[in-house]
Design a protein around this motif. Structure first.
Motif, PDB file in Angstrom:
ATOM      1  N   VAL A   7       0.850  -1.195   0.000  1.00 32.95           N
ATOM      2  CA  VAL A   7       0.000   0.000   0.000  1.00 32.95           C
ATOM      3  C   VAL A   7       0.884   1.243   0.000  1.00 32.95           C
ATOM      4  O   VAL A   7       1.867   1.311   0.744  1.00 32.95           O
ATOM      5  N   ILE A   8       0.515   2.221  -0.836  1.00 36.14           N
ATOM      6  CA  ILE A   8       1.129   3.553  -0.720  1.00 36.14           C
ATOM      7  C   ILE A   8       0.051   4.496  -0.207  1.00 36.14           C
ATOM      8  O   ILE A   8      -1.064   4.548  -0.757  1.00 36.14           O
ATOM      9  N   GLU A 256       4.202  16.541  -6.459  1.00 36.64           N
ATOM     10  CA  GLU A 256       3.330  15.901  -7.453  1.00 36.64           C
ATOM     11  C   GLU A 256       2.656  14.603  -7.003  1.00 36.64           C
ATOM     12  O   GLU A 256       1.455  14.538  -6.942  1.00 36.64           O
ATOM     13  N   CYS A 257       3.406  13.572  -6.656  1.00 32.16           N
ATOM     14  CA  CYS A 257       2.787  12.302  -6.234  1.00 32.16           C
ATOM     15  C   CYS A 257       1.683  11.867  -7.208  1.00 32.16           C
ATOM     16  O   CYS A 257       0.498  11.876  -6.871  1.00 32.16           O
ATOM     17  N   LYS A 258       2.079  11.527  -8.422  1.00 29.39           N
ATOM     18  CA  LYS A 258       1.098  11.167  -9.453  1.00 29.39           C
ATOM     19  C   LYS A 258       0.785   9.671  -9.365  1.00 29.39           C
ATOM     20  O   LYS A 258       1.682   8.832  -9.388  1.00 29.39           O
ATOM     21  N   GLY A 268       1.080   2.156  -9.222  1.00 28.98           N
ATOM     22  CA  GLY A 268       2.188   2.797  -8.508  1.00 28.98           C
ATOM     23  C   GLY A 268       1.971   4.288  -8.377  1.00 28.98           C
ATOM     24  O   GLY A 268       0.939   4.830  -8.782  1.00 28.98           O
ATOM     25  N   VAL A 269       2.992   4.948  -7.798  1.00 27.20           N
ATOM     26  CA  VAL A 269       2.951   6.402  -7.618  1.00 27.20           C
ATOM     27  C   VAL A 269       4.298   6.963  -8.060  1.00 27.20           C
ATOM     28  O   VAL A 269       5.346   6.444  -7.660  1.00 27.20           O
ATOM     29  N   THR A 270       4.250   8.027  -8.888  1.00 27.39           N
ATOM     30  CA  THR A 270       5.480   8.646  -9.376  1.00 27.39           C
ATOM     31  C   THR A 270       5.695   9.998  -8.713  1.00 27.39           C
ATOM     32  O   THR A 270       4.764  10.807  -8.616  1.00 27.39           O
ATOM     33  N   ALA A 276       7.251   4.284  -7.468  1.00 28.96           N
ATOM     34  CA  ALA A 276       7.165   3.168  -6.513  1.00 28.96           C
ATOM     35  C   ALA A 276       5.941   2.344  -6.896  1.00 28.96           C
ATOM     36  O   ALA A 276       4.853   2.894  -7.067  1.00 28.96           O
ATOM     37  N   LYS A 277       6.144   1.053  -7.057  1.00 25.13           N
ATOM     38  CA  LYS A 277       5.018   0.192  -7.443  1.00 25.13           C
ATOM     39  C   LYS A 277       4.197  -0.167  -6.202  1.00 25.13           C
ATOM     40  O   LYS A 277       4.737  -0.253  -5.093  1.00 25.13           O
TER      41      LYS A 277
END
Length: 445
Positions: A7-8, A256-258, A268-270, A276-277
């Motif tokens: 989890v992110i 950003e945290c896209k 994931g989140v870029t 990060a997957k």
């Protein structure tokens, strides 16, 4: 960053931090990021200089308000029910060891033009000036019924199937309580935000009034509420520590945290060119604006004062609920006041909030009935913010979005959202059978 996580979590607001803690304790690998360089998101805690800059723009605050660092002003101030769900969550995750709680002095309700202490037991009902003599007796009988009610003992149900009978039949028909009494029981004891509960099964009302009375008995204080010393700003940091203990990772100041999707599902989140997957994302509405809708607006006044709220027995920490009917409104108004006794302001200073669900575009006029109850204020800041709810199906895209914070000055609705999200994310029910004595609150020294 280039790792895979279960989890992110995006945003370090109270809800996100609690969920991050619960998921970490469950053994999931959690990465927790925030675009801001501070904890708390919408529910952050500000010192006086930060408060001034945010609401007044330039200039330094006047010196007579005291040192900036002595202020810890929570942007979403909410008291915790001493036996409530949030305290159980804090114990379940052992976060209590990072926090010091102190009982809240008073719980009041506005009724027939005056502020009164909320009576929560048969003994208090007999003393309360809220009711006339005969109404007191009826209320006393209702409170005894609630105190004696036991799911597993049919005798205590007095022939009523409260899982089916609506609350209004129990409270108005069986006990004959008048509208004013129903108003304060429903809104100031059971903490309902509107009157739809009257048509719902009475069992929920009974459980809520029971919780209030049990919480009140817990610390022998004047209210059922507790609050951390230095305010709620301590909570996100306590959960960050907890997460680290379980191998979770926290990263602040990540622009950003896209959120990245493949075939409609999160992958994931870029941020800053790195991805990060993850299998699932948990976030507040600001991180996925296209998956939420606006459902309302909260109006609030933040006041700095040099005295307690009048008619609250000089309480240094207090909640006053103004039920909607008392003001001819559709939603309740809440007064929250806390002070140097909880280390949220310099000695002699009090922080008061007046909050409500906005029904007009003019917060100054709308909040006036609540502000008038405060007495003289040294400074006042007005603010409104939009409330959002998710419109996506988390089970389909694996994005689990919290709802925005409502106008209440207690945690009950906030923590219900957290627990519902936990169940959706994990597919299991949170076990909150804990030893409540693990969270103690200091009395007045």
């Amino acid at each position: 960053m280039d790792e895979e996580y279960d989890v992110i979590v995006l945003g370090t607001g109270l809800k996100e931090c609690i969920l991050s803690g619960l998921l970490s304790v469950d053994g999931l690998k959690v990465l927790h990021m925030d675009r801001n360089d501070y904890y708390g998101g919408e529910s952050t805690s500000l010192n006086l200089n930060q408060l001034w800059k945010r609401f007044k723009g330039g200039d330094a605050p006047p010196e007579e308000l005291g040192a900036s660092k002595d202020y810890n002003v929570d942007m979403v101030p909410k008291y915790m029910m001493a036996n409530g769900t949030l305290v159980r969550v804090l114990i379940h995750t052992s976060v209590t060891k990072y926090l010091n709680f102190k009982a809240v002095d008073g719980s009041y309700v506005f009724n027939k033009g005056k502020v009164h202490k909320v009576p929560a037991t048969d003994v208090e009902a007999l003393k309360s000036p809220l009711m006339g003599l005969f109404e007191k007796r009826r209320a006393r009988k209702f409170f005894i019924y609630v105190q004696d009610y036991d799911d597993s003992d049919p005798k205590s149900h007095e022939g009523m199937d409260v899982a089916k009978v609506p609350a209004k039949d129990l409270i108005s028909k069986k006990y004959g309580l008048d509208d004013h009494t129903v108003d304060f029981i429903g809104h100031a004891l059971a903490l309902y935000r509107d009157d739809s509960y009257l048509d719902q099964p009475a069992i929920d009302l009974i459980k809520r009034v029971k919780l209030y009375a049990e919480s009140l008995a817990r610390f022998q204080g004047g209210s059922p509420y507790i609050y951390p010393l230095y305010g709620l700003g301590e909570l996100p940091q306590a959960f960050a520590r907890l997460s680290a203990v379980y191998g979770g990772t926290y990263m602040l100041n990540k622009p950003e945290c896209k959120v990245e999707f493949e075939d409609g599902k999160v992958v994931g989140v870029t941020s800053e060119g790195e991805t990060a997957k993850c299998k699932k994302v948990v976030c507040d509405p600001s991180y996925l604006p296209d998956k939420v809708k606006k459902v309302g607006k909260v109006a609030r006044a933040i006041c700095i004062m040099s005295h307690p709220i009048p008619s609250t027995n000089e309480a240094h920490s207090v909640q006053v609920i103004i039920p909607q009917k008392q003001l001819g409104r559709k939603s309740d108004m809440y007064l929250f006041c806390c002070s140097y006794s909880h280390n949220v302001a310099p000695k002699g200073k009090f922080i008061a909030f007046v909050t409500t669900e906005a029904e007009t575009d003019n917060p100054e006029t709308e909040l006036k009935p609540g502000i008038d109850l405060l007495g003289p204020v040294d400074q006042i800041f007005f603010d409104t913010y939009d409330r959002f709810e998710p419109v996506n199906q988390g089970e389909e895209d694996n994005c689990f979005i919290s709802t925005s914070y409502d106008a209440t000055t207690h945690f009950e609705s906030t923590v219900q959202d957290v627990i519902a999200m936990y169940s959706r994310i994990t597919g299991k029910t949170l076990d909150l059978s804990v030893d409540l004595s693990a969270a103690s609150a200091a009395g007045d020294e």
